[in-house]
Design an enzyme around this catalytic site. Structure first.
Site, PDB file in Angstrom:
ATOM      1  N   CYS A 154     -46.320  15.429   1.157  1.00 23.37           N
ATOM      2  CA  CYS A 154     -46.873  16.714   0.712  1.00 23.37           C
ATOM      3  C   CYS A 154     -47.158  16.684  -0.793  1.00 23.37           C
ATOM      4  CB  CYS A 154     -45.917  17.843   1.122  1.00 23.37           C
ATOM      5  SG  CYS A 154     -46.705  19.458   1.184  1.00 23.37           S
ATOM      6  N   HIS A 182     -44.577  16.706   7.165  1.00 25.09           N
ATOM      7  CA  HIS A 182     -43.199  16.476   6.711  1.00 25.09           C
ATOM      8  C   HIS A 182     -42.341  15.802   7.780  1.00 25.09           C
ATOM      9  CE1 HIS A 182     -43.208  18.951   2.992  1.00 25.09           C
ATOM     10  NE2 HIS A 182     -44.154  19.635   3.604  1.00 25.09           N
ATOM     11  N   GLU A 216     -39.618  14.299   7.328  1.00 24.03           N
ATOM     12  CA  GLU A 216     -38.194  14.522   6.996  1.00 24.03           C
ATOM     13  C   GLU A 216     -37.683  15.847   7.562  1.00 24.03           C
ATOM     14  OE1 GLU A 216     -40.679  15.121   5.085  1.00 24.03           O
ATOM     15  OE2 GLU A 216     -40.271  16.725   3.647  1.00 24.03           O
TER      16      GLU A 216
END
Lengths: 82, 224
Positions: free
Chosen positions: B86, B194, B196
């Site tokens: 990002c 994302h 994660e």
């Protein structure tokens, strides 16, 4: 003192999504003669006026920070500061 | 393997990356402040999402002048793992470690959603645990995620296999539906989604976990 006025805008090949949104609002306000809006950024840099590498510095500052050459172009004007 | 997660003023996904490494794949990880000027002792560097420097000027534009950046550039040049998510992707393009740029979404809004991605290239340091063309569900949260590059750059990236992830539905208007790209050498990855935030089922998807496992898999092969 010298005042350098820098204008940064998106290249024509990059869709200006903010400009399009602003144009749409302007047209909604009733100003239907406005055909196109482009949004950019404006910077003022002040220099001591006996500095002869000023334009070289401004080009470097624009290339390395104020504009992203992948998507933007810049131009500037030099004026006497008040 | 020991990872550094860089913390810039305005980073807000740093702990997500930290937990993905520590608890997701059980590897070593430390937060590193942007004012540090050494990454000696680390094997990989992760640049988190968020709004570094408030997104002032352009997303990522101020961060590239922080003290830690020269070490990130060194890692990239030495072939070490560099991964930006990002805002981290935006920083890597601003640094020219990755081609192109991220600009405002086509359709006038910040998008917060979980989207389907296609793993376009599974022969990378970051995707070797996925199947080719595997469909994965990964969250996105961005206002400036529309990937832009010129036609020549696009064709080069296609030829080199640098396009790693594509959106199945082009949510933000990206060129060629691009969600993530690597550099030519393949050791630097940037992506807007994302992974994660998708490392265990309770988060809604665990499809991101294989990305981090892929890095370890790659590093084990390199070390042997």
């Amino acid at each position: 003192m010298k005042l350098v006025k820098v204008y940064v805008t998106l290249k024509k090949s990059v869709l200006d999504a903010q400009g399009e949104a602003i144009k749409s609002a302007i047209n909604t306000m009733g100003y239907d003669k406005v055909a196109d809006v482009h949004m950019g950024k404006y910077f003022e840099l002040s220099f001591a006026d006996d500095y002869n590498a000023m334009e070289k510095d401004v080009d470097a500052i624009c290339d390395e920070l104020l504009a992203n050459p992948n998507i933007e172009t810049y131009r500037y004007e030099i004026a006497e500061a008040e | 393997m020991k990872f550094a997660v860089i913390n810039f003023p305005g980073s807000n996904c740093d702990m997500d990356l930290y937990y993905a490494i520590r608890d997701g794949i059980n590897e070593k990880v430390e937060l590193v402040d942007y004012r540090n000027n050494s990454l000696v002792g680390f094997d990989g560097v992760l640049i988190p999402g968020g709004f570094s420097y408030g997104d002032y000027l352009r997303s990522g534009a101020i961060a590239v002048h922080a003290p830690i950046i020269k070490e990130i550039v060194r890692f990239a040049k030495e072939g070490k793992i560099v991964f930006g998510v990002c805002n981290g992707f935006q920083i890597l393009t601003e640094l020219n470690l990755l081609p192109g740029a991220l600009v405002q979404n086509e359709k006038n809004r910040f998008i917060c959603d979980t989207v389907d991605l296609t793993v376009v290239n599974n022969q990378t340091a970051f995707t070797n645990c996925y199947q080719k063309n595997e469909n994965i569900r990964i969250p996105i949260a961005h206002g400036e995620g529309r990937y832009h590059c010129d036609e020549t750059t696009l064709q080069e990236m296609i030829a080199n296999g640098q396009i790693v992830f594509r959106y199945q539905d082009n949510v933000n208007g990206s060129v060629d539906q691009i969600a993530g790209v690597t550099n030519k050498n393949g050791n630097v990855l940037g992506m807007m989604p994302h992974p994660e935030r998708a490392v265990e089922d309770i988060l809604g998807s665990a499809d991101g976990l294989k990305l981090f496992q892929s890095i370890i898999n790659y590093q084990v092969k390199v070390n042997n």
